[in-house]
Design a protein around this motif. Structure first.
Motif, PDB file in Angstrom:
ATOM      1  N   ALA A   1       0.807  -1.220   0.000  1.00 21.37           N
ATOM      2  CA  ALA A   1       0.000   0.000   0.000  1.00 21.37           C
ATOM      3  C   ALA A   1       0.837   1.266   0.000  1.00 21.37           C
ATOM      4  N   ALA A   2       2.103   1.189   0.407  1.00 22.60           N
ATOM      5  CA  ALA A   2       2.911   2.387   0.655  1.00 22.60           C
ATOM      6  C   ALA A   2       3.089   3.246  -0.590  1.00 22.60           C
TER       7      ALA A   2
ATOM      8  N   ALA B   1      14.515   2.095   1.245  1.00 22.95           N
ATOM      9  CA  ALA B   1      13.608   1.069   1.753  1.00 22.95           C
ATOM     10  C   ALA B   1      14.314  -0.281   1.855  1.00 22.95           C
ATOM     11  N   GLY B   2      15.152  -0.592   0.855  1.00 21.52           N
ATOM     12  CA  GLY B   2      15.870  -1.849   0.889  1.00 21.52           C
ATOM     13  C   GLY B   2      16.890  -1.935   2.012  1.00 21.52           C
ATOM     14  N   LEU B   3      17.474  -0.801   2.359  1.00 18.77           N
ATOM     15  CA  LEU B   3      18.488  -0.787   3.422  1.00 18.77           C
ATOM     16  C   LEU B   3      17.872  -0.770   4.819  1.00 18.77           C
ATOM     17  N   SER B   4      16.574  -0.545   4.919  1.00 19.25           N
ATOM     18  CA  SER B   4      15.913  -0.390   6.215  1.00 19.25           C
ATOM     19  C   SER B   4      15.568  -1.754   6.824  1.00 19.25           C
ATOM     20  N   ARG B   5      15.833  -1.896   8.098  1.00 14.69           N
ATOM     21  CA  ARG B   5      15.415  -3.082   8.835  1.00 14.69           C
ATOM     22  C   ARG B   5      14.134  -2.817   9.625  1.00 14.69           C
TER      23      ARG B   5
ATOM     24  N   TRP C   1       8.533   0.477   9.591  1.00 16.07           N
ATOM     25  CA  TRP C   1       7.920   1.786   9.426  1.00 16.07           C
ATOM     26  C   TRP C   1       8.819   2.736   8.641  1.00 16.07           C
ATOM     27  N   ILE C   2      10.135   2.590   8.819  1.00 16.70           N
ATOM     28  CA  ILE C   2      11.064   3.408   8.030  1.00 16.70           C
ATOM     29  C   ILE C   2      11.009   2.981   6.559  1.00 16.70           C
ATOM     30  N   ALA C   3      10.963   1.660   6.328  1.00 16.32           N
ATOM     31  CA  ALA C   3      10.872   1.162   4.951  1.00 16.32           C
ATOM     32  C   ALA C   3       9.587   1.645   4.279  1.00 16.32           C
ATOM     33  N   VAL C   4       8.480   1.613   5.030  1.00 18.44           N
ATOM     34  CA  VAL C   4       7.202   2.078   4.474  1.00 18.44           C
ATOM     35  C   VAL C   4       7.275   3.572   4.171  1.00 18.44           C
TER      36      VAL C   4
ATOM     37  N   PHE D   1       9.944   5.285   3.343  1.00 14.78           N
ATOM     38  CA  PHE D   1      10.739   5.434   2.119  1.00 14.78           C
ATOM     39  C   PHE D   1       9.909   5.081   0.884  1.00 14.78           C
ATOM     40  N   LEU D   2       9.115   4.004   0.970  1.00 19.08           N
ATOM     41  CA  LEU D   2       8.294   3.605  -0.174  1.00 19.08           C
ATOM     42  C   LEU D   2       7.200   4.631  -0.454  1.00 19.08           C
ATOM     43  N   ALA D   3       6.644   5.233   0.601  1.00 21.75           N
ATOM     44  CA  ALA D   3       5.657   6.289   0.389  1.00 21.75           C
ATOM     45  C   ALA D   3       6.298   7.491  -0.302  1.00 21.75           C
ATOM     46  N   ALA D   4       7.531   7.824   0.106  1.00 21.06           N
ATOM     47  CA  ALA D   4       8.253   8.912  -0.565  1.00 21.06           C
ATOM     48  C   ALA D   4       8.519   8.546  -2.025  1.00 21.06           C
ATOM     49  N   ALA D   5       8.790   7.266  -2.281  1.00 20.66           N
ATOM     50  CA  ALA D   5       8.966   6.809  -3.667  1.00 20.66           C
ATOM     51  C   ALA D   5       7.676   6.999  -4.452  1.00 20.66           C
ATOM     52  N   GLY D   6       6.530   6.794  -3.794  1.00 22.26           N
ATOM     53  CA  GLY D   6       5.252   7.011  -4.456  1.00 22.26           C
ATOM     54  C   GLY D   6       5.051   8.462  -4.860  1.00 22.26           C
ATOM     55  N   VAL D   7       5.492   9.389  -3.994  1.00 25.89           N
ATOM     56  CA  VAL D   7       5.419  10.816  -4.346  1.00 25.89           C
ATOM     57  C   VAL D   7       6.271  11.087  -5.580  1.00 25.89           C
ATOM     58  N   ALA D   8       7.497  10.555  -5.586  1.00 22.06           N
ATOM     59  CA  ALA D   8       8.388  10.746  -6.736  1.00 22.06           C
ATOM     60  C   ALA D   8       7.786  10.135  -7.993  1.00 22.06           C
ATOM     61  N   ASP D   9       7.137   8.981  -7.851  1.00 25.40           N
ATOM     62  CA  ASP D   9       6.514   8.333  -9.006  1.00 25.40           C
ATOM     63  C   ASP D   9       5.387   9.192  -9.573  1.00 25.40           C
ATOM     64  N   MET D  10       4.619   9.842  -8.693  1.00 27.03           N
ATOM     65  CA  MET D  10       3.555  10.728  -9.157  1.00 27.03           C
ATOM     66  C   MET D  10       4.140  11.884  -9.965  1.00 27.03           C
TER      67      MET D  10
END
Length: 435
Positions: free
Chosen positions: A294-295, A334-338, A341-344, A346-355
């Motif tokens: 969902a992120a 996101a890949g480097l995050s263990r 919530w930090i990974a999510v 990062f993925l949400a920020a990736a979604g902004v960039a994708d938009m």
């Protein structure tokens, strides 16, 4: 049909690249979604129909694999069905782009939307009668995706005839935000409704939603070719001419390459189940899987809601370069995050960039191509958007098995950054493009 409405952006009122004359955006409105295109009645009708179908289409997108799995008990058959839908979509998107350049796009939208609606009714009929045939489902899915392939290029190419050039980023942001919202709300609604009303009614709801789309398209102005209606061919030669046109216009070619780089090397969704089961298992596998999937759509919706922060930018090339680079960097994060919530995040920020990337790549395709080529450009765009993530699934799945999921996600994101910056440095056409 109201034929008095504007059918070509060249005759629409120009508002300039800055704030609207006499109506400067102040306070929070400077950051909120740019809604100028909604002042155009024709575009507003096209966009409003998307609100309904964005959710409705996801009901069928969830119902088909659910029904196939219920019949077979095999995820492999679900994958085969996806392939059965991909091939006709690719073929008919390329052909549909050529068709969209030779006929009245409004008429093509009417025919194809009616075809999709009829297919949804056939899905409903087979579920209602408990046919339980995977072969029938795959044939219907192939038919539905063929109609979608014919529909999508005409729909996207029409936008440039309904709004002026400087409003294309805002129009793309409005459309993309609705579609991303559908990706979030549709599956959630389907999951809630299946136990209550069942699969047949889910298909029927999609068919009803498509009736709204048909009505909205019926009320659009005519959108015939600007160069005349004497050329009716839409064969292999015309499709090949579209590819030659792309190769001869570097900014168009680079916009496609930017999307391929971002999606093929940086879309890690195939690794989400493994990440949920291994890296983020302490958080609960189900919770982790849901959040990971969902992120990106949630981030994209947020980016769309605040698209006023970027939709008036005139350096479209730099916006694409920056957005794809940011996508790669955040996916790597996101890949480097263990921490889940930090990974999510990062993925949400990736979604902004994708938009941002979607908005300006779409604007470049509509503004840099002539109207007689826009359908074919959108056909190729449909293929790239649909095919890139599927290639990414294969690439990331293989890399994840070899190097582990975190390394594969981070490595893919970093590769996106390197390739995008290298492409921008090597070929200046994208850097220089602006309206």
């Amino acid at each position: 049909m109201d034929t008095s409405e504007t059918t070509d952006s060249s005759s629409a009122p120009r508002t300039g690249g800055g704030p609207d004359a006499g109506e400067a955006r102040r306070g929070w409105r400077r950051w909120a979604m740019d809604t100028r295109p909604l002042r155009r009645p024709a575009y507003r009708r096209l966009w409003s129909s998307t609100i309904v179908t964005a959710v409705g289409s996801q009901l069928t997108a969830v119902a088909v694999p659910k029904q196939i799995y219920d019949i077979t008990g095999s995820s492999a058959w679900v994958g085969y069905a996806s392939l059965a839908g991909l091939v006709p979509m690719v073929v008919f998107a390329l052909w549909g782009g050529a068709v969209a350049d030779t006929v009245d796009r409004r008429k093509l939208l009417l025919v194809t939307n009616c075809g999709i609606a009829v297919t949804s009714l056939l899905f409903w009929a087979q579920a209602l009668t408990r046919l339980d045939s995977v072969a029938v489902l795959m044939v219907l899915l192939a038919l539905q995706q063929a109609f979608f392939g014919l529909n999508s290029p005409a729909r996207n190419a029409s936008i440039a005839r309904l709004v002026p050039e400087e409003e294309l980023p805002a129009a793309n942001a409005l459309g993309s935000t609705v579609m991303q919202t559908g990706l979030v709300a549709g599956p959630l609604l389907a999951g809630a409704l299946i136990p209550v009303i069942g699969l047949p009614e889910l298909y029927l709801a999609d068919a009803v939603a498509l009736c709204v789309t048909v009505w909205a398209v019926w009320r659009l102005p005519s959108l015939p070719p600007l160069t005349g209606t004497d050329r009716r061919r839409a064969g292999v030669r015309e499709i090949a001419a579209g590819f030659r046109y792309i190769s001869g216009h570097k900014v168009l070619l680079l916009s496609f390459l930017a999307d391929i780089i971002a999606m093929v090397f940086g879309m890690p969704r195939a690794l989400f189940p493994q990440l949920a089961a291994e890296t983020f298992a302490p958080y609960g596998e189900g919770l982790a899987l849901g959040l990971l999937f969902a992120a990106v759509p949630i981030g994209a919706v947020a980016g769309g809601l605040f698209s006023g922060t970027f939709s008036r930018a005139r350096r479209h090339g730099w916006m694409v370069i920056g957005a794809v680079t940011a996508w790669g960097a955040t996916v790597a994060g996101a890949g480097l995050s263990r921490n889940l919530w930090i990974a999510v995040a990062f993925l949400a920020a990736a979604g902004v960039a994708d938009m941002v990337s979607m908005v300006f790549r779409g604007a470049i395709l509509l503004s840099a191509a002539t109207d007689e080529m826009r359908g074919r450009m959108q056909g190729v765009f449909t293929v790239v958007v649909a095919g890139g993530p599927r290639l990414a699934d294969v690439l990331h799945g293989t890399a994840g098995s070899a190097f582990g999921p975190r390394a594969a996600v981070a490595g893919g994101g970093l590769l996106v950054v390197v390739l995008m910056l290298g492409l921008a440095a090597a070929v200046p056409a994208l850097r220089r493009y602006r309206i």
